[in-house]
Design an enzyme around this catalytic site. Structure first.
Site, PDB file in Angstrom:
ATOM      1  N   THR A 171       0.801  -1.226   0.000  1.00  0.00           N
ATOM      2  CA  THR A 171       0.000   0.000   0.000  1.00  0.00           C
ATOM      3  C   THR A 171       0.830   1.269   0.000  1.00  0.00           C
ATOM      4  O   THR A 171       0.275   2.358  -0.150  1.00  0.00           O
ATOM      5  CB  THR A 171      -0.942   0.020   1.214  1.00  0.00           C
ATOM      6  OG1 THR A 171      -0.164  -0.106   2.421  1.00  0.00           O
ATOM      7  CG2 THR A 171      -1.944  -1.119   1.130  1.00  0.00           C
ATOM      8  N   ASP A 172       2.145   1.150   0.185  1.00  0.00           N
ATOM      9  CA  ASP A 172       2.986   2.356   0.202  1.00  0.00           C
ATOM     10  C   ASP A 172       4.323   2.055  -0.477  1.00  0.00           C
ATOM     11  O   ASP A 172       5.386   2.222   0.118  1.00  0.00           O
ATOM     12  CB  ASP A 172       3.201   2.833   1.636  1.00  0.00           C
ATOM     13  CG  ASP A 172       3.858   4.218   1.687  1.00  0.00           C
ATOM     14  OD1 ASP A 172       3.795   4.957   0.676  1.00  0.00           O
ATOM     15  OD2 ASP A 172       4.430   4.565   2.738  1.00  0.00           O
ATOM     16  N   LEU A 173       4.247   1.618  -1.727  1.00  0.00           N
ATOM     17  CA  LEU A 173       5.469   1.301  -2.463  1.00  0.00           C
ATOM     18  C   LEU A 173       6.127   2.596  -2.917  1.00  0.00           C
ATOM     19  O   LEU A 173       5.659   3.265  -3.834  1.00  0.00           O
ATOM     20  CB  LEU A 173       5.147   0.419  -3.668  1.00  0.00           C
ATOM     21  CG  LEU A 173       6.350  -0.188  -4.380  1.00  0.00           C
ATOM     22  CD1 LEU A 173       7.113  -1.129  -3.447  1.00  0.00           C
ATOM     23  CD2 LEU A 173       5.916  -0.935  -5.637  1.00  0.00           C
TER      24      LEU A 173
END
Length: 243
Positions: A171-173
């Site tokens: 979700t936070d690449l």
């Protein structure tokens, strides 16, 4: 296998190969105390965004302690508290369990060591301890120093493909969650709120778009001092979506 321990108002989960000499519930509880770490650990430093992430050496292990904090409006109101009935109440345990699954699949992620939920009324505070990945730098640091090679962009993309192939939705690449070590190996970190699912092409494109935005943001905030051109990203994307 993992082990769960309860101590007063706290619940812990530890890895099956937990090797630190803190076996009792009270000792395990101290391991999550910054006061204890400051007094007993070596090489202590703090990093992080909204809160402090502690990196330290203790009992021969290089470790990271991270507390889960809220962002946005909820962060101003609740800071580090999660309502027990909420979907995100067990963020530390969720990430710990996911890391164990990813390690079992042979993916390059940190080793989970222990996680803690601390109860206060109807709310939980969440903490996790993982092993440090040594001799690494995140991509934001690397591109401040030099330009990534074509082989490195391809290697990063190929590594991301391994995660995509098993259905990891990150979700936070972003460039701060991708590490490159001194041997050229690539690691992915920070699996808070991530999950295993059936990925489609739109999911993969969205993660890669987020990663590209983080490269471009680093260029902006460093006044074009970061070594990156958007055309470089094509190699990474091609490798990530190959096959």
């Amino acid at each position: 296998m993992t082990k769960q321990v309860v101590f007063k108002n706290a619940k812990f989960i530890t890895a099956d190969d937990f090797a630190l000499p803190y076996k009792s519930a009270a000792e395990l509880n101290r391991l999550f105390s910054l006061a204890f770490i400051k007094e007993n650990a070596d090489n202590l430093e703090f990093k992080g965004g909204r809160g402090q992430t502690a990196l330290f050496s203790l009992s021969g292990e290089n470790l990271v302690l991270r507390q889960y904090l809220r962002g946005g409006l909820w962060g101003k109101l609740m800071h580090d508290k999660f309502f027990m009935g909420a979907q995100d109440a067990h963020r530390a345990f969720d990430e710990f369990i996911l890391l164990g699954k990813l390690k079992a699949k042979g993916l390059p992620v940190p080793d989970p060591v222990a996680a803690k939920e601390e109860k206060e009324g109807l709310f939980l505070r969440n903490y996790i301890i993982i092993k440090q990945i040594k001799n690494c730098a995140d991509l934001s640091y690397v591109i401040k120093e030099r330009h990534l090679s074509a082989d490195e962009f391809t290697k990063i993309g190929s590594t991301l493909k391994r995660f995509f192939d098993v259905g990891v939705l990150h979700t936070d690449l972003n460039i701060r969650n991708i590490l490159l070590d001194n041997k050229g190996d690539v690691y992915v970190i920070d699996f808070d709120k991530c999950k295993l699912t059936d990925l489609n092409r739109q999911d993969k494109d969205a993660m890669l778009a987020r990663l590209l935005r983080s490269f471009n943001k680093e260029v902006r905030i460093t006044d074009n001092a970061a070594h990156f051109k958007e055309s470089d990203f094509a190699l990474l994307k091609e490798a990530a979506l190959a096959g």
